[in-house]
Each structure stands twice: as structure tokens, then as C-alpha cells.
Design a protein around this motif. Structure first.
Motif, PDB file in Angstrom:
ATOM      1  N   LEU A  39      39.282 -20.917  58.189  1.00  0.00           N
ATOM      2  CA  LEU A  39      38.336 -22.174  57.618  1.00  0.00           C
ATOM      3  C   LEU A  39      38.307 -21.213  55.958  1.00  0.00           C
ATOM      4  CD1 LEU A  39      35.057 -23.292  57.922  1.00  0.00           C
ATOM      5  CD2 LEU A  39      34.844 -21.140  58.544  1.00  0.00           C
ATOM      6  N   ALA A  40      38.213 -21.497  55.012  1.00  0.00           N
ATOM      7  CA  ALA A  40      38.301 -21.436  53.781  1.00  0.00           C
ATOM      8  C   ALA A  40      36.818 -20.500  52.937  1.00  0.00           C
ATOM      9  CB  ALA A  40      38.983 -22.314  52.275  1.00  0.00           C
ATOM     10  N   TYR A  41      36.504 -19.825  52.825  1.00  0.00           N
ATOM     11  CA  TYR A  41      35.810 -19.498  51.801  1.00  0.00           C
ATOM     12  C   TYR A  41      34.964 -19.997  51.386  1.00  0.00           C
ATOM     13  CZ  TYR A  41      32.954 -15.951  48.572  1.00  0.00           C
ATOM     14  OH  TYR A  41      32.140 -15.692  47.872  1.00  0.00           O
ATOM     15  N   ASN A  42      35.868 -21.042  50.761  1.00  0.00           N
ATOM     16  CA  ASN A  42      35.138 -21.786  49.383  1.00  0.00           C
ATOM     17  C   ASN A  42      33.830 -22.532  49.885  1.00  0.00           C
ATOM     18  OD1 ASN A  42      35.821 -20.582  46.958  1.00  0.00           O
ATOM     19  ND2 ASN A  42      37.860 -22.124  46.963  1.00  0.00           N
ATOM     20  N   THR A  43      35.062 -23.412  51.300  1.00  0.00           N
ATOM     21  CA  THR A  43      33.890 -23.919  52.422  1.00  0.00           C
ATOM     22  C   THR A  43      32.754 -23.139  52.260  1.00  0.00           C
ATOM     23  OG1 THR A  43      36.563 -24.692  52.477  1.00  0.00           O
ATOM     24  CG2 THR A  43      34.335 -25.289  54.520  1.00  0.00           C
ATOM     25  N   VAL A  44      32.836 -21.632  53.144  1.00  0.00           N
ATOM     26  CA  VAL A  44      31.263 -21.103  53.604  1.00  0.00           C
ATOM     27  C   VAL A  44      31.046 -21.278  52.252  1.00  0.00           C
ATOM     28  CG1 VAL A  44      30.807 -19.271  54.441  1.00  0.00           C
ATOM     29  CG2 VAL A  44      32.889 -20.265  55.907  1.00  0.00           C
ATOM     30  N   GLN A  45      31.316 -20.648  50.979  1.00  0.00           N
ATOM     31  CA  GLN A  45      29.699 -21.158  49.601  1.00  0.00           C
ATOM     32  C   GLN A  45      29.474 -21.947  49.563  1.00  0.00           C
ATOM     33  OE1 GLN A  45      32.483 -19.780  46.289  1.00  0.00           O
ATOM     34  NE2 GLN A  45      30.829 -18.512  45.911  1.00  0.00           N
ATOM     35  N   THR A  46      29.935 -23.418  49.700  1.00  0.00           N
ATOM     36  CA  THR A  46      29.901 -24.423  49.706  1.00  0.00           C
ATOM     37  C   THR A  46      29.038 -25.167  50.248  1.00  0.00           C
ATOM     38  OG1 THR A  46      31.998 -25.155  48.351  1.00  0.00           O
ATOM     39  CG2 THR A  46      30.662 -26.992  49.227  1.00  0.00           C
ATOM     40  N   LEU A  47      29.150 -24.640  51.610  1.00  0.00           N
ATOM     41  CA  LEU A  47      28.038 -25.027  52.688  1.00  0.00           C
ATOM     42  C   LEU A  47      26.626 -24.486  52.665  1.00  0.00           C
ATOM     43  CD1 LEU A  47      30.499 -24.981  55.705  1.00  0.00           C
ATOM     44  CD2 LEU A  47      29.072 -27.556  55.225  1.00  0.00           C
ATOM     45  N   LEU A  48      26.470 -23.100  52.088  1.00  0.00           N
ATOM     46  CA  LEU A  48      25.912 -22.476  52.502  1.00  0.00           C
ATOM     47  C   LEU A  48      24.356 -23.166  50.864  1.00  0.00           C
ATOM     48  CD1 LEU A  48      26.576 -18.856  52.409  1.00  0.00           C
ATOM     49  CD2 LEU A  48      25.278 -19.497  53.567  1.00  0.00           C
ATOM     50  N   ARG A  49      25.548 -23.570  50.133  1.00  0.00           N
ATOM     51  CA  ARG A  49      24.713 -24.281  48.510  1.00  0.00           C
ATOM     52  C   ARG A  49      23.933 -25.327  48.938  1.00  0.00           C
ATOM     53  NH1 ARG A  49      29.382 -23.899  44.336  1.00  0.00           N
ATOM     54  NH2 ARG A  49      29.496 -21.084  44.492  1.00  0.00           N
ATOM     55  N   ILE A  50      24.758 -26.156  50.280  1.00  0.00           N
ATOM     56  CA  ILE A  50      24.124 -27.310  50.984  1.00  0.00           C
ATOM     57  C   ILE A  50      23.086 -26.944  51.412  1.00  0.00           C
ATOM     58  CG2 ILE A  50      24.996 -29.595  51.784  1.00  0.00           C
ATOM     59  CD1 ILE A  50      27.529 -29.563  50.548  1.00  0.00           C
ATOM     60  N   MET A  51      23.303 -26.219  52.203  1.00  0.00           N
ATOM     61  CA  MET A  51      22.591 -25.307  53.300  1.00  0.00           C
ATOM     62  C   MET A  51      20.784 -25.092  52.562  1.00  0.00           C
ATOM     63  SD  MET A  51      24.428 -23.689  55.734  1.00  0.00           S
ATOM     64  CE  MET A  51      23.271 -23.222  57.031  1.00  0.00           C
ATOM     65  N   GLU A  52      21.182 -25.153  50.841  1.00  0.00           N
ATOM     66  CA  GLU A  52      20.450 -24.002  50.331  1.00  0.00           C
ATOM     67  C   GLU A  52      19.488 -25.666  49.577  1.00  0.00           C
ATOM     68  OE1 GLU A  52      18.718 -20.369  47.147  1.00  0.00           O
ATOM     69  OE2 GLU A  52      20.926 -21.065  47.359  1.00  0.00           O
ATOM     70  N   ASP A  53      20.489 -26.761  48.995  1.00  0.00           N
ATOM     71  CA  ASP A  53      19.646 -27.691  48.838  1.00  0.00           C
ATOM     72  C   ASP A  53      18.755 -28.884  49.899  1.00  0.00           C
ATOM     73  OD1 ASP A  53      20.398 -27.422  46.520  1.00  0.00           O
ATOM     74  OD2 ASP A  53      22.347 -28.224  46.510  1.00  0.00           O
ATOM     75  N   LYS A  54      19.441 -28.570  50.978  1.00  0.00           N
ATOM     76  CA  LYS A  54      18.551 -28.822  51.999  1.00  0.00           C
ATOM     77  C   LYS A  54      16.920 -27.858  52.855  1.00  0.00           C
ATOM     78  CE  LYS A  54      20.945 -30.844  55.658  1.00  0.00           C
ATOM     79  NZ  LYS A  54      23.222 -31.132  56.246  1.00  0.00           N
ATOM     80  N   GLY A  55      17.088 -26.786  51.706  1.00  0.00           N
ATOM     81  CA  GLY A  55      16.429 -26.568  52.859  1.00  0.00           C
ATOM     82  C   GLY A  55      16.375 -25.434  54.007  1.00  0.00           C
ATOM     83  N   LEU A  56      17.679 -25.605  54.557  1.00  0.00           N
ATOM     84  CA  LEU A  56      17.791 -24.612  55.200  1.00  0.00           C
ATOM     85  C   LEU A  56      17.996 -22.802  55.109  1.00  0.00           C
ATOM     86  CD1 LEU A  56      20.256 -26.792  56.814  1.00  0.00           C
ATOM     87  CD2 LEU A  56      17.821 -26.928  57.665  1.00  0.00           C
ATOM     88  N   VAL A  57      18.567 -22.688  53.693  1.00  0.00           N
ATOM     89  CA  VAL A  57      18.452 -21.332  53.626  1.00  0.00           C
ATOM     90  C   VAL A  57      18.258 -21.628  52.529  1.00  0.00           C
ATOM     91  CG1 VAL A  57      20.705 -20.947  54.953  1.00  0.00           C
ATOM     92  CG2 VAL A  57      20.982 -21.669  52.722  1.00  0.00           C
ATOM     93  N   GLU A  58      18.554 -19.693  51.829  1.00  0.00           N
ATOM     94  CA  GLU A  58      17.378 -19.413  50.540  1.00  0.00           C
ATOM     95  C   GLU A  58      18.093 -18.227  50.503  1.00  0.00           C
ATOM     96  OE1 GLU A  58      13.459 -18.734  51.190  1.00  0.00           O
ATOM     97  OE2 GLU A  58      13.242 -16.801  52.057  1.00  0.00           O
ATOM     98  N   HIS A  59      18.439 -18.205  49.114  1.00  0.00           N
ATOM     99  CA  HIS A  59      19.056 -16.125  48.626  1.00  0.00           C
ATOM    100  C   HIS A  59      18.653 -15.694  47.210  1.00  0.00           C
ATOM    101  CE1 HIS A  59      20.029 -18.872  44.809  1.00  0.00           C
ATOM    102  NE2 HIS A  59      20.455 -17.755  43.976  1.00  0.00           N
ATOM    103  N   LYS A  60      19.169 -15.040  47.767  1.00  0.00           N
ATOM    104  CA  LYS A  60      18.193 -13.892  46.417  1.00  0.00           C
ATOM    105  C   LYS A  60      19.938 -13.119  46.553  1.00  0.00           C
ATOM    106  CE  LYS A  60      17.666  -9.844  50.254  1.00  0.00           C
ATOM    107  NZ  LYS A  60      17.031  -9.190  50.594  1.00  0.00           N
ATOM    108  N   THR A  61      19.725 -13.024  44.843  1.00  0.00           N
ATOM    109  CA  THR A  61      20.677 -11.732  44.362  1.00  0.00           C
ATOM    110  C   THR A  61      20.908 -11.111  44.688  1.00  0.00           C
ATOM    111  OG1 THR A  61      20.617 -13.692  42.728  1.00  0.00           O
ATOM    112  CG2 THR A  61      21.603 -12.037  41.889  1.00  0.00           C
TER     113      THR A  61
END
Length: 139
Positions: A39-61
């Protein structure tokens, strides 16, 4: 319960990591998932962004790192599944599992013990854990 998008199988894998580890960086999620498959790192990063757009996850910096967490606990997600698929009827979910013969006898014994314990708690007035987290969920 409010409707939320159903996660794809890969998104569910990421949610499981977040439920087990608690809030995690992309790198931490990637390391956990990459152990089992290519699995590529960029794939995980992209999936997390998509999941955030869908309201499944949120992030803090934290500094320059995005730390993601699930918007719903495992228990909340299971309850939504029960509502969507079985109209909230837990007995129908259990019956479906029993019919599929996917529960080994040892697991049936553990389930029976959990039901007995839940009955004891109900009769003593204790409604169970607070916070709606499953045993493996992180605070």
C-alpha cells in the motif's frame, strides 16, 4: 440516528486502525496497514482526505502533521449499521448470524456470558459503560 455515508472496505480498514490506535497521523495509519499488504503512503493520505470530506474522520494539526480521528466510535457505527440494515432489531441481526453458522461454539458461550452480565447490570440499575466505546476503542 443521522445518516452518514457507508465506508468502503478500504475506508473501513482505516477506521479500524483509528478505533484501535486512537488519533493517528497518516504515517502511523500507513505503517499499520502496510504491514499486511502492499500500500502506498499517498493512497492512505488521499483516502483520509476523502473520508474527511465524507464526514467519517476529522483532523487536527500538530505542528506540520495532520492527526486524524474517527467521527464515530465503533459502537456508534455498529448501532447505525443495525438501524440501516435491520431497522434496529438486534434479534434479527443475531438470527442472521446464527443462520449463517459463522459463530463457533466457543464464541456462542462468550456471547451467552455477555448477555448474562448485561442482564445483571440492567437489573442493578447500571446501564453499562459511558462514552459509547467498545472494549478495544481508545479514549
Amino acid at each position: 440516528m443521522s445518516q452518514s455515508p457507508s465506508p468502503t472496505p478500504r475506508e473501513l480498514e482505516i477506521l479500524k486502525v483509528l478505533w484501535e490506535q486512537g488519533p493517528s497521523s497518516v504515517r502511523s495509519v500507513y505503517k499499520r496497514l502496510a504491514q499486511a499488504e502492499d500500500l502506498a503512503y499517498n493512497t492512505v493520505q488521499t483516502l483520509l482526505r476523502i473520508m474527511e470530506d465524507k464526514g467519517l474522520v476529522e483532523h487536527k494539526t500538530e505542528g506540520r502533521t495532520f492527526v486524524y480521528q474517527s467521527c464515530f466510535s465503533r459502537d456508534e457505527s455498529a448501532a447505525r449499521y443495525l438501524d440501516r440494515v435491520f431497522d434496529g432489531a438486534a434479534d434479527q441481526l443475531v438470527l442472521s448470524l446464527l443462520r449463517s453458522e459463522r459463530i463457533p461454539p466457543a464464541e456462542l458461550e462468550r456471547l451467552q456470558a455477555m448477555i448474562t452480565e448485561a442482564r445483571k447490570k440492567k437489573s442493578s440499575g447500571n446501564t453499562g459503560r459511558s462514552g459509547g466505546r467498545a472494549a478495544g476503542d481508545q479514549p
